[in-house]
Every structure is written in structure tokens, then in C-alpha cells.
Design a protein around this motif. Structure first.
Motif, PDB file in Angstrom:
ATOM      1  N   VAL A  58     121.320  31.395 -11.832  1.00  0.00           N
ATOM      2  CA  VAL A  58     120.844  31.677 -13.183  1.00  0.00           C
ATOM      3  C   VAL A  58     120.117  30.453 -13.723  1.00  0.00           C
ATOM      4  N   LEU A  59     118.853  30.643 -14.095  1.00  0.00           N
ATOM      5  CA  LEU A  59     118.109  29.634 -14.838  1.00  0.00           C
ATOM      6  C   LEU A  59     118.158  30.086 -16.286  1.00  0.00           C
ATOM      7  N   SER A  60     119.003  29.437 -17.082  1.00  0.00           N
ATOM      8  CA  SER A  60     119.255  29.905 -18.439  1.00  0.00           C
ATOM      9  C   SER A  60     118.557  29.020 -19.461  1.00  0.00           C
ATOM     10  N   ALA A  61     117.617  29.636 -20.183  1.00  0.00           N
ATOM     11  CA  ALA A  61     116.913  28.938 -21.254  1.00  0.00           C
ATOM     12  C   ALA A  61     117.204  29.561 -22.604  1.00  0.00           C
ATOM     13  N   ALA A  62     117.953  30.688 -22.614  1.00  0.00           N
ATOM     14  CA  ALA A  62     118.172  31.421 -23.858  1.00  0.00           C
ATOM     15  C   ALA A  62     119.638  31.666 -24.168  1.00  0.00           C
ATOM     16  N   THR A  63     120.490  31.805 -23.150  1.00  0.00           N
ATOM     17  CA  THR A  63     121.885  32.185 -23.354  1.00  0.00           C
ATOM     18  C   THR A  63     122.796  31.240 -22.599  1.00  0.00           C
ATOM     19  N   ASP A  64     123.939  30.913 -23.192  1.00  0.00           N
ATOM     20  CA  ASP A  64     124.934  30.084 -22.526  1.00  0.00           C
ATOM     21  C   ASP A  64     125.268  30.693 -21.162  1.00  0.00           C
ATOM     22  N   PRO A  65     125.080  29.950 -20.059  1.00  0.00           N
ATOM     23  CA  PRO A  65     125.350  30.511 -18.734  1.00  0.00           C
ATOM     24  C   PRO A  65     126.788  31.017 -18.571  1.00  0.00           C
ATOM     25  N   GLU A  66     127.753  30.359 -19.217  1.00  0.00           N
ATOM     26  CA  GLU A  66     129.139  30.814 -19.106  1.00  0.00           C
ATOM     27  C   GLU A  66     129.302  32.208 -19.706  1.00  0.00           C
ATOM     28  N   ARG A  67     128.535  32.491 -20.756  1.00  0.00           N
ATOM     29  CA  ARG A  67     128.584  33.825 -21.350  1.00  0.00           C
ATOM     30  C   ARG A  67     128.020  34.856 -20.389  1.00  0.00           C
ATOM     31  N   LEU A  68     126.931  34.511 -19.693  1.00  0.00           N
ATOM     32  CA  LEU A  68     126.364  35.425 -18.710  1.00  0.00           C
ATOM     33  C   LEU A  68     127.350  35.663 -17.571  1.00  0.00           C
TER      34      LEU A  68
END
Length: 232
Positions: A58-68
Motif C-alpha cells: 500500500v502506497l498511502s497518501a490519503a488514509t492511515d495505512p493501519e486503517r486500511l
């Protein structure tokens, strides 16, 4: 190590004998729809429907990766947790602190100071791809989201970044899944970026797959997910 294409694994027949790609190694997938549509859920479903020789990134620029990650676990994909790789461009904004060390220390998490640092995002992506391929697996990377990258950088810079990023993922036989809010950008911008992708998926439950040149074919999202899951 690049993974070769296995026709028995990566293609399916549509009506009239048309064979289309269903996320064969090297595919780039664009998930786009309005800001209120369930694109992230659709993208997560595509991320989770991976075969055993792929690892989720996951390349996360918008949402906390832990939430995903929690959303994947809630969806019944807890077994992906130990195979999870993250490029985090969110945490520094949440904490209000500059990330000094780009490596999380476990070769599974890399931090970038801002979604606007496309050079840093690119370097972290390359390191992550290397870490995944060293395990003998291919990466299935979710970019959440292109719309956030476009808020921080010009469309020309994002286009160049995507061209390089998609090329790197394809070179190692990976799959790239990227999310954008189509109604948040000019139609010309979305159309230009769309040319970098083989598969266009929307919340209307239909997937459009390019079959070569300018031709394309469509199939229901349910069929595609079912097919991908069967391949796993």
C-alpha cells in the motif's frame, strides 16, 4: 526476479471468443469514480484478491495505512497481515512531525515526508519492490490515491511519476491498482492519466479491459473478482 506470464493463469474468455487480461503480471489498474462512490472498498477488494505468489503493498497518501489494514482484516483477509508492505506518506502529516528516517526498520514500512515529495515516494516504492521481489513473490500495489498526489503536484509531474512507477511495477511482474476521484479533476487530466492503465474499474460494477491497440472489452466486476479469487 521478473515473473513470466502464464496464459492459463492470467486470461479468461469473453463472448465471441475475445480473450482479455485479468490482472496478468505487469497490469496497471485505474479505479475511478465520483468522490462519494465506494472506490477505496473496490480497490481493497482487488488488492485482497491476489494469488499466493503476490504480496500486498500500500502506497498511502490519503488514509492511515493501519486503517486500511484493519479494513482488510474486517473483510476476512487477516492472513495478509504478515505479507503487508507499506509506503506511508500520511503519518508525518498526522503527527505533525518530519519523518527523519525513511526506513521503518523492518523492511516492510517506508516513510515519506509528504505526498508532494514524489522523488521520495518513488525511491521508497523502488525499495519496497526490491524487498518484495527478494522473497520470490510479485507485488500487488495499491496507490491511495492519485487525487491526493494531484493536490500536491502538477498533473505533468504526477504523469511522469506514474509512468516511471507503473513501469517499475510491470518490470518485476507486479500489479498496480490506483484510485482517483474523477469528479475532482478536469476531464482532460483524468483522460491523460487513464492512458497509463490497462484496466479501468468503476463503482458501476463493470470493468473495462484494453485488449490491444484501441479496442476494449467489458465484464462484470463480480466475475472478475471471482476469477481472480479462483486463481489464488
Amino acid at each position: 526476479m521478473s515473473r513470466g506470464r502464464d496464459p492459463a493463469r492470467s486470461t479468461r474468455e469473453l463472448t465471441d471468443g475475445v480473450t482479455v487480461s485479468t490482472f496478468e503480471p505487469g497490469s496497471n489498474v485505474l479505479v475511478r469514480d465520483s468522490s462519494l462512490a465506494g472506490k477505496r472498498g473496490l480497490a481493497l477488494a482487488l488488492l485482497a484478491a491476489l494469488p499466493v505468489d503476490e504480496c500486498p503493498v500500500v502506497l498511502s497518501a490519503a488514509t492511515d495505512p493501519e486503517r486500511l489494514q484493519r479494513r482488510l482484516v474486517d473483510a476476512g483477509n487477516a492472513d495478509l497481515g504478515g505479507r503487508w508492505y507499506v509506503i506511508d506518506a500520511v503519518q508525518s502529516r498526522v503527527d505533525g512531525e518530519r519523518i527523519a528516517c525513511p526506513d521503518g526498520g523492518d523492511r516492510r514500512t517506508w516513510y515519506v515526508a509528504s505526498p508532494g515529495d514524489l522523488t521520495g515516494v518513488g525511491m521508497s516504492t523502488s525499495r519496497t519492490l526490491s524487498a518484495v521481489t527478494e522473497t520470490g513473490n510479485g507485488p500487488r500495489i495499491l496507490v491511495d490515491s492519485l487525487s491526493t498526489l494531484l493536490q500536491y503536484s502538477s498533473s505533468e509531474r504526477v504523469y511522469r511519476f506514474l509512468h516511471v512507477c507503473n513501469g517499475r511495477v510491470a518490470a518485476v511482474g507486479g500489479v498496480s491498482i490506483q484510485v482517483t476521484h474523477s469528479d475532482a479533476h478536469a476531464a482532460r487530466t483524468v483522460g491523460t492519466l487513464a492512458h497509463l492503465f490497462d484496466v479501468h474499474a468503476g463503482d458501476d460494477e463493470t470493468v473495462t479491459v484494453r485488449t490491444g491497440g484501441s479496442s476494449a472489452a467489458s465484464l462484470p466486476m463480480g466475475e472478475l473478482l471471482s476469477n481472480l479469487t479462483a486463481m489464488a
